[in-house]
Scaffold this motif. Sequence first.
Motif, PDB file in Angstrom:
ATOM      1  N   ASP A 151       0.871  -1.153   0.028  1.00  0.00           N
ATOM      2  CA  ASP A 151      -0.237  -0.415  -0.178  1.00  0.00           C
ATOM      3  C   ASP A 151       0.581   1.127   0.282  1.00  0.00           C
ATOM      4  O   ASP A 151       1.683   1.314   0.830  1.00  0.00           O
ATOM      5  N   PRO A 152       0.839   1.986  -0.740  1.00  0.00           N
ATOM      6  CA  PRO A 152       1.778   3.195  -1.409  1.00  0.00           C
ATOM      7  C   PRO A 152       2.227   3.835  -0.408  1.00  0.00           C
ATOM      8  O   PRO A 152       2.658   4.956   0.239  1.00  0.00           O
ATOM      9  N   LEU A 153       0.349   4.587   0.663  1.00  0.00           N
ATOM     10  CA  LEU A 153       0.634   5.424   1.437  1.00  0.00           C
ATOM     11  C   LEU A 153       1.395   4.925   2.955  1.00  0.00           C
ATOM     12  O   LEU A 153       1.662   5.417   3.660  1.00  0.00           O
ATOM     13  N   TRP A 154       1.741   3.576   2.947  1.00  0.00           N
ATOM     14  CA  TRP A 154       3.027   3.116   4.127  1.00  0.00           C
ATOM     15  C   TRP A 154       4.205   2.617   3.142  1.00  0.00           C
ATOM     16  O   TRP A 154       4.854   3.266   3.999  1.00  0.00           O
ATOM     17  N   THR A 155       4.405   3.286   2.337  1.00  0.00           N
ATOM     18  CA  THR A 155       5.513   3.211   1.719  1.00  0.00           C
ATOM     19  C   THR A 155       5.932   4.877   1.983  1.00  0.00           C
ATOM     20  O   THR A 155       7.142   5.239   2.982  1.00  0.00           O
ATOM     21  N   VAL A 156       4.999   5.484   1.736  1.00  0.00           N
ATOM     22  CA  VAL A 156       5.645   7.051   2.377  1.00  0.00           C
ATOM     23  C   VAL A 156       5.354   6.922   3.404  1.00  0.00           C
ATOM     24  O   VAL A 156       6.689   8.219   4.034  1.00  0.00           O
ATOM     25  N   MET A 157       4.168   6.570   4.589  1.00  0.00           N
ATOM     26  CA  MET A 157       4.911   6.161   6.040  1.00  0.00           C
ATOM     27  C   MET A 157       6.633   6.007   6.157  1.00  0.00           C
ATOM     28  O   MET A 157       7.664   6.134   7.046  1.00  0.00           O
ATOM     29  N   ARG A 158       6.785   5.103   5.267  1.00  0.00           N
ATOM     30  CA  ARG A 158       8.118   3.802   5.831  1.00  0.00           C
ATOM     31  C   ARG A 158       9.740   5.608   5.184  1.00  0.00           C
ATOM     32  O   ARG A 158      10.512   4.894   6.167  1.00  0.00           O
ATOM     33  N   GLU A 159       9.060   6.054   4.165  1.00  0.00           N
ATOM     34  CA  GLU A 159      10.017   6.810   3.720  1.00  0.00           C
ATOM     35  C   GLU A 159       9.897   7.951   4.711  1.00  0.00           C
ATOM     36  O   GLU A 159      10.927   9.206   3.765  1.00  0.00           O
ATOM     37  N   GLY A 160       9.460   8.477   5.799  1.00  0.00           N
ATOM     38  CA  GLY A 160       9.125   9.404   6.376  1.00  0.00           C
ATOM     39  C   GLY A 160       9.367  10.650   6.358  1.00  0.00           C
ATOM     40  O   GLY A 160       8.314  11.372   6.757  1.00  0.00           O
ATOM     41  N   GLY A 161       7.298   9.905   5.779  1.00  0.00           N
ATOM     42  CA  GLY A 161       6.423  11.017   6.301  1.00  0.00           C
ATOM     43  C   GLY A 161       5.991  11.662   4.440  1.00  0.00           C
ATOM     44  O   GLY A 161       6.851  11.567   3.899  1.00  0.00           O
ATOM     45  N   PRO A 162       5.119  12.469   4.629  1.00  0.00           N
ATOM     46  CA  PRO A 162       4.788  13.135   3.494  1.00  0.00           C
ATOM     47  C   PRO A 162       5.980  14.444   2.925  1.00  0.00           C
ATOM     48  O   PRO A 162       6.631  14.933   4.066  1.00  0.00           O
ATOM     49  N   LEU A 163       6.059  14.304   1.596  1.00  0.00           N
ATOM     50  CA  LEU A 163       7.000  15.097   1.194  1.00  0.00           C
ATOM     51  C   LEU A 163       6.935  16.702   1.267  1.00  0.00           C
ATOM     52  O   LEU A 163       7.844  17.519   2.445  1.00  0.00           O
ATOM     53  N   HIS A 164       5.827  16.899   1.443  1.00  0.00           N
ATOM     54  CA  HIS A 164       5.408  18.539   1.875  1.00  0.00           C
ATOM     55  C   HIS A 164       6.177  18.801   3.711  1.00  0.00           C
ATOM     56  O   HIS A 164       6.277  19.869   3.679  1.00  0.00           O
ATOM     57  N   ALA A 165       5.454  17.973   4.116  1.00  0.00           N
ATOM     58  CA  ALA A 165       5.727  17.885   5.801  1.00  0.00           C
ATOM     59  C   ALA A 165       6.965  17.519   5.795  1.00  0.00           C
ATOM     60  O   ALA A 165       7.783  18.516   6.843  1.00  0.00           O
ATOM     61  N   LYS A 166       7.739  17.077   4.729  1.00  0.00           N
ATOM     62  CA  LYS A 166       9.637  16.971   5.566  1.00  0.00           C
ATOM     63  C   LYS A 166       9.778  18.556   4.840  1.00  0.00           C
ATOM     64  O   LYS A 166      10.949  19.243   5.708  1.00  0.00           O
ATOM     65  N   GLU A 167       9.189  19.414   4.058  1.00  0.00           N
ATOM     66  CA  GLU A 167       9.631  20.207   3.025  1.00  0.00           C
ATOM     67  C   GLU A 167       9.519  21.580   4.266  1.00  0.00           C
ATOM     68  O   GLU A 167      10.083  22.939   5.141  1.00  0.00           O
ATOM     69  N   TYR A 168       8.446  21.312   5.450  1.00  0.00           N
ATOM     70  CA  TYR A 168       7.852  22.001   6.604  1.00  0.00           C
ATOM     71  C   TYR A 168       8.574  22.420   6.924  1.00  0.00           C
ATOM     72  O   TYR A 168       9.315  23.600   7.764  1.00  0.00           O
ATOM     73  N   LEU A 169       9.554  20.697   8.215  1.00  0.00           N
ATOM     74  CA  LEU A 169      10.317  21.159   8.755  1.00  0.00           C
ATOM     75  C   LEU A 169      11.266  21.715   8.381  1.00  0.00           C
ATOM     76  O   LEU A 169      12.548  22.279   9.173  1.00  0.00           O
TER      77      LEU A 169
END
Length: 475
Positions: free
Chosen positions: A440-458
């Motif tokens: 499930d790609p949702l869990w792929t996103v979670m395993r790779e550190g979370g949503p792209l734009h959330a990482k950009e926000y940090l």
Amino acid sequence: MRILYLDLDSLRPDHLGCYGYHRNTSPNIDRIAEQGVVFTNYYCSDAPCLPSRSALMSGRFGIHTGIAGHGGTAADYRREGAKRGFADRLKSESLPGVLRTAGYKTASISTFADRHSAWTFNAGFNEVFNIGENGGESAHQVLPVALKWLEDNGGSDDWFLHLNFWDPHTPYRVPESYGSPFEGEPFPDWLTEDVFQSHLLKKGQHSLSDMNALAKSHYSQWYRHNDSIETYQDLGHIIDNYDCAVKYMDDHIGRILSSLEELGILDDTAILISADHGENLGELGIYSEHGTADHATCRIPMIFRWPGGTMGRQEDGLHYHLDLAPTLADLVGIDKPERWDGRSYAETVRSGEETGREYLVLTQCAHVCQRSVRFKDWLYIRSYHDGHHGFPREMLFHITEDPYEQHNLAEDKKEICREAVYLLNEWHDEMMMTMDSDIDPLWTVMREGGPLHAKEYLLWNAKWLFCIGDFLIRI
């Protein structure tokens, strides 16, 4: 059949006259709506931009295509691997590919594939026109390309033109010379002074405080985005300019309709008007963004004018945007690929028959990781990663009475939440049993550190704090 699909980025249905908006934003769109079917509960299955358009043109959910986010593994179309032949399946199974196989000339005027490196979006198109502004173009830059294409091809039979305007997508880039046609007009009724004051207290991504910071940095170059929002009337910097963008785009759509009329083909051309996603304009305390799996982000317009079809009808059933692919196949009389996830609503277009679904499941993994269930009068949202918005794990809204998501009823309506979770699990089981991959790609996103734009926000906040710290040390 000639088919014009107007793909209007970030367009909320409730900011159009034909959906009841009090401002005169869309006279040309409204004109088409009077001649066709207006869908009131039409949703993108996967949000926002990249997952949505990938689902639309492939006819498949993001959990099947593998595209659920804007970066990492889940931003790439899932490959066929060793079973791939000389041509991949997408070439013939995409919506434009199916139409092309049936003899249609298919074309796209859009910078979308370039903006998101989403080259699979181009599958099945005979022609792709990229004017080179990476999604930053205004309607006046898109219009000449569209008019030239219609001049060269409009008189032919059997074509499908995907025409993409970006103006309602933040930053709202309408030329300053266009003015502010809605300045001083009342805001939507629900967006009161009290609601605004509560939003001023909210922190996190896409909040008013975040927008004010962006006005001094990322958006400072844009005339309509470089002012802070401190008072209730300052909301005009967002609401008025969003509506201005819709109106500016609608003016140019009027030019397209005039061109079809001049060519003598307006009445014989199917015109479909929709969007990739909506835009939060205060819902959940979020502004000028499409970062959740909620009603504001995922509900989109669909206006379907089909020559010889139903006119002046409102369809309230639940539909996905990926239902478009089998619908068009049915309407033009061609076979549908078995792997398409959509369900045809052709009979609604032909005769007004109700064709809605029992429930919908909506996914967002670019700004947050959420899945929501839209059923009956309810919207249930489950957050797996809140994208630094401060969302609780569960949210439940009575969409009929509370379409702007002001009252989370999850604590008081546990039995409704359990019903929603049952439907979510039912959908997930069906998806996992009808796919080649067990991921499930949702869990792929979670395993790779979370949503792209959330990482950009940090990352952005870390840089901002570093700059402040450096400044304080220097003084």
